[in-house]
Design a protein around this motif. Structure first.
Motif, PDB file in Angstrom:
ATOM      1  N   UNK A   1       0.843  -1.203   0.000  1.00  0.00           N
ATOM      2  CA  UNK A   1       0.000   0.000   0.000  1.00  0.00           C
ATOM      3  C   UNK A   1       0.870   1.241   0.000  1.00  0.00           C
ATOM      4  N   UNK A   2       2.144   1.047  -0.392  1.00  0.00           N
ATOM      5  CA  UNK A   2       3.049   2.180  -0.478  1.00  0.00           C
ATOM      6  C   UNK A   2       4.216   2.076   0.476  1.00  0.00           C
TER       7      UNK A   2
ATOM      8  N   UNK B   1       8.090  -1.702  -7.198  1.00  0.00           N
ATOM      9  CA  UNK B   1       6.803  -1.183  -7.678  1.00  0.00           C
ATOM     10  C   UNK B   1       6.942   0.156  -8.399  1.00  0.00           C
ATOM     11  N   UNK B   2       8.154   0.679  -8.480  1.00  0.00           N
ATOM     12  CA  UNK B   2       8.322   1.987  -9.114  1.00  0.00           C
ATOM     13  C   UNK B   2       7.967   2.002 -10.607  1.00  0.00           C
TER      14      UNK B   2
ATOM     15  N   UNK C   1      -2.853  -1.175  -3.361  1.00  0.00           N
ATOM     16  CA  UNK C   1      -3.820  -0.197  -2.907  1.00  0.00           C
ATOM     17  C   UNK C   1      -3.177   1.163  -2.741  1.00  0.00           C
ATOM     18  N   UNK C   2      -3.982   2.170  -3.066  1.00  0.00           N
ATOM     19  CA  UNK C   2      -3.521   3.552  -3.047  1.00  0.00           C
ATOM     20  C   UNK C   2      -3.571   4.120  -1.653  1.00  0.00           C
ATOM     21  N   UNK C   3      -2.693   3.612  -0.807  1.00  0.00           N
ATOM     22  CA  UNK C   3      -2.630   4.076   0.578  1.00  0.00           C
ATOM     23  C   UNK C   3      -3.669   3.385   1.439  1.00  0.00           C
TER      24      UNK C   3
ATOM     25  N   UNK D   1      -3.171   3.686   5.586  1.00  0.00           N
ATOM     26  CA  UNK D   1      -2.943   4.382   6.855  1.00  0.00           C
ATOM     27  C   UNK D   1      -3.831   3.826   7.965  1.00  0.00           C
TER      28      UNK D   1
ATOM     29  N   UNK E   1      12.198   6.766   3.233  1.00  0.00           N
ATOM     30  CA  UNK E   1      10.961   7.178   2.551  1.00  0.00           C
ATOM     31  C   UNK E   1       9.763   7.099   3.497  1.00  0.00           C
ATOM     32  N   UNK E   2       9.733   6.054   4.316  1.00  0.00           N
ATOM     33  CA  UNK E   2       8.612   5.913   5.253  1.00  0.00           C
ATOM     34  C   UNK E   2       8.606   7.019   6.303  1.00  0.00           C
TER      35      UNK E   2
ATOM     36  N   UNK F   1       7.560  10.150   4.556  1.00  0.00           N
ATOM     37  CA  UNK F   1       6.127  10.072   4.299  1.00  0.00           C
ATOM     38  C   UNK F   1       5.293  10.245   5.555  1.00  0.00           C
TER      39      UNK F   1
END
Lengths: 151, 199, 727
Positions: free
Chosen positions: C75-76, C212-213, C399-401, C403, C634-635, C638
């Motif tokens: 999910x990112x 996944x890039x 999935x697009x995020x 959280x 990155x996490x 983010x």
């Protein structure tokens, strides 16, 4: 019948002129690289290019873009696009990636008009693209990187 | 914080415009436009202006007669996302007015408004923080009204499509209350009576 | 409300979140073959059929492509790269040949080893629970390829080396993995597996490019919302304007007249419009007239709820932590510091709104979606359809995020889709789509929370600390209740305050479970999203009152050599803690331990017209072994970008029970101009890896709040930080 020129190809579509371009792309043409995020031009996930400028497809009625050249993430071509995608890959910008089609489309539009954008240009030009994963630092770096590679 | 930002921004604009407004008052005092059609007294003109002013203060008009960024909605919040004027009053690379706003009309699905030549009013036509009198003097000054004479001003109020959007702003936005024809009559009276402006 | 399979859940919270030891014990390699083979390109008659059910972690193709089947949702957070790294490391595979796909919902193989027999992604456990298991998968496969080559070449296995997917023997013989697939598959799965020594790691600890890039920069990646089935109908649901409401009489005549609308059905959560495309479904839904039944709904406004919370906070609550005698210690203090913190409800607002595709089968259903707790989703859907979870096949898609939104104890989106599919008798596949407004107004919020505390000081030391927390419990009434709620105390409400690493002798924490129909859920970092802010703001305030440096004050309450102290010191060092700052600017420090990881932060802020600007965040992170330092960075970047929105402005508020926000204009996430410069520094460690999806978030708000105080003298406690900046 409405004819749309998308990524250099004409599509004859039996749709109402008020239908949002986003849903024509996604639901009629199965071009799903352009994303639905907010539906009200707040997030930029649905950004495409219309005659070279960024446009939120969720708020674009297809009747308005008949005769225009529409480019989606799937149809990207040219050296600016290549530079942006390469920079995005080099810096591993993406996380969930859902907003990134739109981010990339906006970045290309920005770099097509300003060769060497400053941080302030990026703040202003990318304001309309939300990334909920918070990848902004890398987006900024990738835009600078792409500008450098194009110079 | 956003609220505070808006307040501060508006405060800054108001203070600036008080200074400019006062200066304008002196050197533009006799800068009235040529009278348009019809006859009206100076008093009629002033009275007509008061009616016009109630319309100009409507968010539909005021929101885009701003210094650097338009306001949004009936609550006149700073435009979200933030957009800025740019060199041609149409935004900056990546964030143009047309990125979201259609040139043909309101979007029935997203409710994003649209109209022909959708843009920020040119900087010299800014109204933010100006008193009705200041706006009035600005409007009759061809250097600040887009080089419009009386006739062109009437046309602007009566026929311009972006102005007309104020009466058909789409879902969730309060339209201008006064009918357009009535407003146009007031504009004609204002001009005929000598485009008088309140202090 | 789901009451399910509780017996399957690990009974201890520690096992759930931290049980690294479970990992190797549960890995039973002998029960499955760890790799199989893909069919070649479709339509190629000569292509071999997949020879085994793909219920396995690994597939290796004859062209050397190694596909790792993920047991966790991408999910990112980079889990596709992380899990593949572990496999590739032990397999000695060429990184450029690595690919990933999500595994099926077979709990016998793809369970989270910290969640018992459940498949699920959450609690920042993905890498931690897979650390040993995925390396074993790679190592076992490697041993089988080596054995196959040894046989073919007639050489001792010990003489064969593997590098970049190529097996070699000193005699000059060599073969690619792909060439040996068939032979390797005939080898027995080794029962004893030796993993590499850390000094031999080639990939672990390196920045490998994310797998996944490429798909996510070309528009080719298929997210759940991009999935299509033939003859699929799009469904949108009109839901009650208040939580706890239901639909009464429905007039759907106008909706049915809209071109493209196919059907309108009533389901427990509201009224669903089914149409041939999304736009038609949207317009159909708008045309419905529904008589909502709101008698049992939540009708209060936010301030009324808060008044009740304040009332509760003044009463004795459930005991969440007790050390010494806090009340007596407060009596002995020379100065008692009192503070109240209010945290609003928050929506997760992932960029991809909730959605899934469901298609009924003869005895169950297939679902395509961003499923995060597959073992809850399949069970919940099976209950709706009157079948068993094994008849529900979940195809997990990118999935697009999330959280936290998709890791859902109620499986709300899957259940809703199942009800719709059932209501139309399964006549067509259904794609359920939530709009952004549905998402913002649709609940499952981070709970609104009130903290009230008193801390006593004497001679520059904390004598005692009394703390009350009021919130709706996330877990009461969910399948997790048995595991993580003890004597009414929901661990997710008090975590981060209870069991604080600060050595405070007299410490008492009470909790009150407030009641409301507003549905709540974990939101990135769960309880830590508020508790860290309270603890780290208060420690700063107490340091100030004690006349001590905030860093030194904190360190004096931490055990010698504590990992908490390590990240504090590293952040301070890298940020130049204590350096001279220009007028109107300031530094603030904070630290928090969550999900097994430790993060220290120094924030630098500048007061500016009408507010403040966060210019720089220096983060020090201890996650044990850093599997991929760039993904970790990155996490953290983010988490900071995500948390900024809650610090600057986000809140979900109620007016007479109705959510006042609706889209990204009035629930506006962080935008580009607000993103600070972030630097991430890692503590070098040999501890097993812990998670980093969430731990970057908790220390941000207090670090910024403390910096604002240092810059201006203005102390923000409640979130978001709004109001005038001058004290």
């Amino acid at each position: 019948m409405i004819t749309l020129n998308i990524n250099g190809q004409n599509h004859d579509l039996d749709v109402e002129p008020e239908m949002p371009l986003l849903w024509v792309l996604r639901d009629r043409l199965n071009m799903t690289g352009t994303k639905f995020g907010c539906g009200v031009a707040q997030c930029g996930a649905c950004t495409v290019h219309v005659d070279g400028e960024s446009r939120r497809s969720c708020s674009t009625m297809v009747g308005d873009v008949v005769g225009s050249e529409i480019t989606t993430i799937e149809g990207l071509d040219g050296k600016v696009a290549k530079a942006v995608q390469t920079a995005w890959q080099k810096l591993d910008v993406v996380q969930c990636g859902y907003c990134q089609s739109g981010q990339i489309m906006s970045a290309i539009a920005l770099l097509s008009m300003i060769e060497k954008p400053t941080d302030a240009d990026i703040d202003a030009g990318m304001e309309g693209n939300i990334c909920r994963c918070g990848t902004y630092q890398r987006i900024r770096a990738a835009i600078h990187e792409a500008a450098k590679s194009l110079a | 914080m956003r609220f505070a930002q808006i307040c501060l921004r508006q405060f800054a604009v108001i203070s600036l415009s008080v200074v400019f407004g006062t200066a304008l008052l002196f050197w533009q005092a006799s800068n009235n436009l040529s009278h348009g059609e019809g006859t009206a007294s100076a008093a009629d003109s002033l009275k007509a202006w008061d009616k016009i002013a109630t319309v100009l203060e409507n968010p539909r008009c005021l929101n885009c007669h701003q210094v650097n960024s338009p306001l949004q909605g009936d609550e006149r919040r700073l435009h979200v996302p933030l957009v800025v004027r740019g060199e041609d009053n149409l935004g900056v690379p990546g964030m143009r007015c047309t990125t979201c706003h259609s040139q043909t009309g309101n979007n029935p699905t997203s409710s994003v408004p649209g109209a022909p030549h959708w843009s920020l009013a040119p900087l010299e036509m800014n109204w933010q923080g100006l008193s009705p009198g200041d706006i009035c003097r600005q409007l009759r000054d061809p250097k600040k009204n887009g080089n419009r004479n009386a006739e062109k001003l009437v046309t602007h109020f009566a026929e311009d499509e972006l102005v007309g959007w104020g009466w058909t702003p789409g879902k969730g936005r309060m339209p201008v209350a006064m009918p357009r024809a009535e407003l146009t009559e007031h504009v004609k009276t204002w001009l005929a009576g000598g485009s008088e402006c309140p202090k | 409300m789901l009451k399910m399979r509780q017996a399957d859940m690990p009974t201890s919270r520690r096992a759930f979140l931290k049980g690294a030891a479970v990992a190797s014990a549960t890995f039973v390699l002998g029960t499955f073959v760890p790799f199989g083979r893909f069919a070649l390109a479709e339509g190629d008659a000569a292509a071999p059929k997949p020879v085994i059910d793909p219920n396995f972690f690994l597939r290796i193709d004859s062209d050397d492509t190694v596909t790792v089947l993920l047991k966790h949702l991408e999910m990112g957070q980079g889990v596709s790269t992380g899990l593949s790294t572990l496999v590739a490391e032990e397999l000695d595979a060429d990184w450029s040949k690595m690919r990933f796909d999500h595994g099926p919902n077979n709990p016998k193989v793809f369970n989270n080893l910290f969640f018992g027999s459940y498949i699920g992604t959450g609690g920042s456990t993905s890498m931690a629970n897979s650390w040993t298991q995925m390396r074993q998968v790679g190592a076992a496969a490697r041993a089988m390829f080596v054995a196959a080559a040894a046989k073919q070449w007639n050489v001792p296995a010990a003489e064969i080396t593997v590098e970049n997917s190529v097996l070699k023997h000193p005699s000059g013989k060599s073969a690619r993995l792909g060439e040996l697939v068939e032979a390797a598959m005939k080898e027995p799965v080794p029962q004893e597996i030796k993993l590499k020594e850390p000094k031999d790691w080639k990939y672990i600890g390196q920045k490998l490019p994310r797998l996944d890039t490429p798909g996510k920069t070309t528009g080719k990646a298929i997210f759940a919302l991009d999935f299509r089935r033939p003859n699929m109908l799009v469904a949108m649901v009109a839901r009650p304007p208040r939580f706890g409401g239901t639909a009464g009489k429905v007039d759907d005549a106008a909706a049915r007249k809209i071109a493209g609308v196919v059907d309108v059905v009533q389901i427990p959560s509201g009224v669903a419009v089914l149409a041939k495309d999304t736009w038609a479904a949207m317009r159909g839904r708008e045309a419905l007239t529904i008589d909502w039944q709101l008698d049992k709904s939540e009708g209060r406004s936010s301030d009324e709820m808060l008044a009740e919370y304040r009332d509760l906070a003044g009463k004795p609550g459930l005991k969440a932590d007790r050390r010494g005698d806090a009340a007596a210690a407060l009596g002995n203090a020379s100065d008692v510091h009192e503070a109240e913190f209010v945290f609003p409800f928050l929506a997760h607002a992932p960029m991809e709104p909730m959605n899934c595709v469901i298609e009924l089968t003869k005895d169950g259903a297939e679902i395509w979606g961003g499923s995060q707790f597959q073992s809850i989703d399949d069970y919940a859907v099976s209950q709706v359809l009157g079948t068993t979870p094994d008849k529900i096949k979940i195809h997990t898609l990118l999935s697009g995020g999330s959280f936290g939104r998709r890791a859902n104890a109620f499986a709300d989106w899957a259940v809703e889709a199942a009800h719709i599919a059932k209501a139309i008798g399964g006549k067509a596949p259904v794609q359920l789509v939530w709009t952004r407004e549905d998402d913002i107004k649709g609940g499952l919020y981070r709970p609104m929370v009130l903290h009230k505390l008193k801390a006593g000081l004497k001679d520059g030391r904390i004598t005692g600390w009394q703390h009350a927390i009021v919130a709706k419990s996330i877990l009461v009434g969910t399948p997790f209740e048995g595991m993580m709620v003890k004597d009414g105390v929901d661990a997710t409400t008090v975590e981060g305050v209870a069991e604080t690493p600060y050595q405070i002798e007299n410490f008492a924490v009470d909790v009150h479970n407030a009641k409301t129909e507003v549905p709540v859920l974990w939101w990135r970092s769960v309880g830590h999203s508020h508790t860290a802010h309270v603890m780290e703001t208060t420690m700063d305030e107490l340091a100030g009152k004690a006349g001590q440096d905030p860093l030194a004050f904190r360190l004096s309450y931490l055990k010698e050599g504590a990992r908490e102290a390590g990240v504090l010191k590293l952040a301070a060092e890298k940020a130049g803690w204590g350096k001279e700052m220009p007028a109107g600017t300031g530094q603030g420090i904070a630290m928090h331990h969550s999900f097994g990881s430790y993060v220290g932060m120094v924030a630098e802020v500048a007061a500016q017209e009408g507010g403040f600007k966060v210019s720089r965040i220096v983060a020090a992170v201890d996650v044990g072994i850093a599997i991929n330092p760039d993904v970790i960075a990155a996490q953290v970047e983010g988490a900071i970008g995500f948390a900024m929105s809650a610090i600057l402005r986000n809140r979900i508020t109620f007016k007479d029970g109705v959510v006042e926000q609706g889209n990204f204009d009035d629930y506006e996430p962080t935008r580009m101009k607000e993103m600070p410069v972030v630097e991430v520094h890692l503590v070098t460690s040999a501890e097993p890896p812990s998670g980093i999806g969430e731990p970057g978030l908790p220390p941000l708000a207090p670090a910024i709040g403390n910096a604002i105080f240092a810059a201006t003298g203005k102390r923000f406690r409640s979130l978001p930080f709004q109001g005038p900046i001058s004290a």
